[in-house]
Scaffold this active site. Structure first.
Site, PDB file in Angstrom:
ATOM      1  N   CYS A  75      -1.770  -0.036  -4.038  1.00  0.00           N
ATOM      2  CA  CYS A  75      -0.759   0.882  -4.564  1.00  0.00           C
ATOM      3  C   CYS A  75      -1.440   2.183  -4.980  1.00  0.00           C
ATOM      4  CB  CYS A  75       0.043   0.224  -5.681  1.00  0.00           C
ATOM      5  SG  CYS A  75       1.572   1.109  -6.040  1.00  0.00           S
ATOM      6  N   ASP A 122       8.604  -3.774   1.825  1.00  0.00           N
ATOM      7  CA  ASP A 122       8.136  -3.182   0.571  1.00  0.00           C
ATOM      8  C   ASP A 122       9.254  -2.351  -0.031  1.00  0.00           C
ATOM      9  OD1 ASP A 122       6.884  -1.563  -1.412  1.00  0.00           O
ATOM     10  OD2 ASP A 122       4.968  -1.770  -0.373  1.00  0.00           O
ATOM     11  N   HIS A 155       6.133  -5.496  -1.642  1.00  0.00           N
ATOM     12  CA  HIS A 155       5.060  -4.810  -2.358  1.00  0.00           C
ATOM     13  C   HIS A 155       4.280  -5.820  -3.202  1.00  0.00           C
ATOM     14  CE1 HIS A 155       3.352  -1.017  -3.724  1.00  0.00           C
ATOM     15  NE2 HIS A 155       3.225  -1.578  -4.912  1.00  0.00           N
TER      16      HIS A 155
END
Length: 186
Positions: A75, A122, A155
């Site tokens: 991330c 995601d 995610h």
């Protein structure tokens, strides 16, 4: 705990890992944060403005005797790793998971082999960024790279232990060794 999970998922003998405090003592973003304020949180924690890289690289070389250095980030750290792959040729390989650099003109001119990992579903990162990235890298990049999109994944699927993520899921069992294998190229 999260760092320990990530570390154990990707670091293997004879490799070592470090996790420098790139937030310089500021609070990291976590699952309990208000995501509507994420842009505000980012204001003084830009992953493309990490000033500690030179110090960490020097420490690894001089104090640890590191001959081959790689970077992996998830991330926010995915953007940081992409940035390192653009700026620091002494980093021999990078793995950027979920996010990429957007604000630099040279963002497709990697200096080191880099693996980019994305989850198809995601909810945080739009999947089209992976397609654009791959097309632009093909056009502009001279370093080795790979863009992998894992079907059905959300995610955090590579490193997190979330209720909706099965650690024996084939995508996870593939993604984690992919990260480790990038370092065997060092």
């Amino acid at each position: 705990m999260i760092l320990q999970m990530i570390y154990s998922a990707i670091v293997f003998a004879p490799c070592s890992g470090v996790c420098p405090d790139v937030y310089v003592g500021k609070e990291p973003c976590g699952p309990s944060n208000d995501w509507s304020k994420f842009a505000e949180w980012l204001e003084d924690r830009k992953p493309t403005e990490i000033k500690e890289v030179d110090v960490v690289l020097r420490f690894l070389k001089e104090q640890c005797g590191a001959k081959h250095i790689g970077a992996v980030g998830f991330c926010w750290g995915g953007v940081a790793t992409h940035y390192l792959a653009l700026q620091y040729p002494e980093i021999k390989a990078g793995v950027s998971v979920y996010r990429i650099v957007h604000e630099r003109e040279d963002r497709y001119e990697l200096k080191v082999p880099t693996l980019f990992i994305f989850g198809e579903k995601d909810e945080v990162i739009p999947l089209d960024q992976a397609s654009v990235l791959e097309a632009k890298l093909k056009e502009k990049c001279t370093a080795d790279y790979q863009v992998k999109i894992f079907p059905g994944q959300t995610h955090g699927f590579v490193q997190c232990k979330r209720e909706d993520i099965n650690p024996t899921e084939p995508s996870i069992l593939e993604a984690r060794p992919d990260m480790r294998n990038k370092y065997t190229e060092l």
